[in-house]
Write a protein that holds these residues in place. Structure first.
Motif, short mmCIF file in Angstrom:
data_model
loop_
_atom_site.label_atom_id
_atom_site.label_comp_id
_atom_site.label_asym_id
_atom_site.label_seq_id
_atom_site.Cartn_x
_atom_site.Cartn_y
_atom_site.Cartn_z
N ILE A 131 0.85 -1.20 0.00
CA ILE A 131 0.00 0.00 0.00
C ILE A 131 0.88 1.25 0.00
N ALA A 132 1.95 1.24 0.79
CA ALA A 132 2.87 2.38 0.83
C ALA A 132 3.58 2.55 -0.51
N LEU A 133 3.97 1.45 -1.15
CA LEU A 133 4.59 1.54 -2.48
C LEU A 133 3.62 2.17 -3.48
N ASP A 134 2.36 1.77 -3.39
CA ASP A 134 1.35 2.34 -4.28
C ASP A 134 1.19 3.84 -4.05
N GLU A 135 1.18 4.25 -2.79
CA GLU A 135 1.05 5.68 -2.47
C GLU A 135 2.26 6.45 -3.03
N PHE A 136 3.45 5.89 -2.83
CA PHE A 136 4.66 6.50 -3.38
C PHE A 136 4.56 6.58 -4.90
N TRP A 137 4.17 5.49 -5.54
CA TRP A 137 4.17 5.40 -6.99
C TRP A 137 3.13 6.32 -7.63
N SER A 138 2.03 6.58 -6.93
CA SER A 138 0.99 7.44 -7.52
C SER A 138 1.52 8.82 -7.86
N ASP A 139 2.54 9.27 -7.13
CA ASP A 139 3.18 10.55 -7.44
C ASP A 139 4.49 10.38 -8.20
N ALA A 140 5.27 9.39 -7.82
CA ALA A 140 6.63 9.23 -8.35
C ALA A 140 6.69 8.73 -9.79
#
Length: 153
Positions: free
Chosen positions: A136-145
């Motif tokens: 979930i944290a990777l997804d949150e990071f990836w949504s912007d990165a």
């Protein structure tokens, strides 16, 4: 010891269980998502969760066949290290040009959990508790990165 077929069935059962458990969780962008087979949208950049007989890991794998391009992707992630660490709330291992189980050169940013086994159903809650917040944290990071990687597509 399990036969190859039994081991495969146990692994499939775990990933099905994990997928069902996390399915109600929407992505950072509010979309339904296949968490087990997460698609980054960039070829050769994968979010990979693995569980074996003694260890579990989750990470970002860069698998581009050209080592130089692989390094460019890795450097781009390094530029975003503070953002990534902030999303994950922990430090992960960074490995440029390691090798996967097939001998291919891969670069990884990963975290692992030792002394757990996918073959021990009693470890499944620990595995799920390990994977869920991190994917979930990777997804949150990836949504912007992910937009930082557009030039490397």
């Amino acid at each position: 010891m399990y036969s190859k077929e039994q081991a495969s069935q146990i692994k499939q059962s775990f990933w099905t269980t994990f997928g069902q458990y996390i399915a109600p969780q929407l992505s950072a962008e509010g979309m339904k998502i296949n968490w087990v087979n997460y698609k980054t949208g960039i070829k050769h950049v994968n979010f990979r969760m693995q569980a074996e007989s003694r260890i579990a890991s989750i990470g970002i794998e860069i698998t581009h066949p050209d080592a130089g391009i692989q390094e460019l992707f890795f450097e781009q992630f390094k530029e975003l290290k503070l953002v990534l660490t902030g999303a994950l709330n922990e430090d992960w291992e960074w490995e440029l040009h390691g090798h996967d189980e097939y001998g291919k050169t891969v670069s990884r940013i990963y975290h692992q959990l030792n002394n757990v086994s996918i073959f021990n159903r009693n470890d499944w809650p620990a595995l799920i508790s390990f994977f869920k917040p991190r994917i979930i944290a990777l997804d949150e990071f990836w949504s912007d990165a992910k937009y930082s990687f557009d030039a490397l597509k």
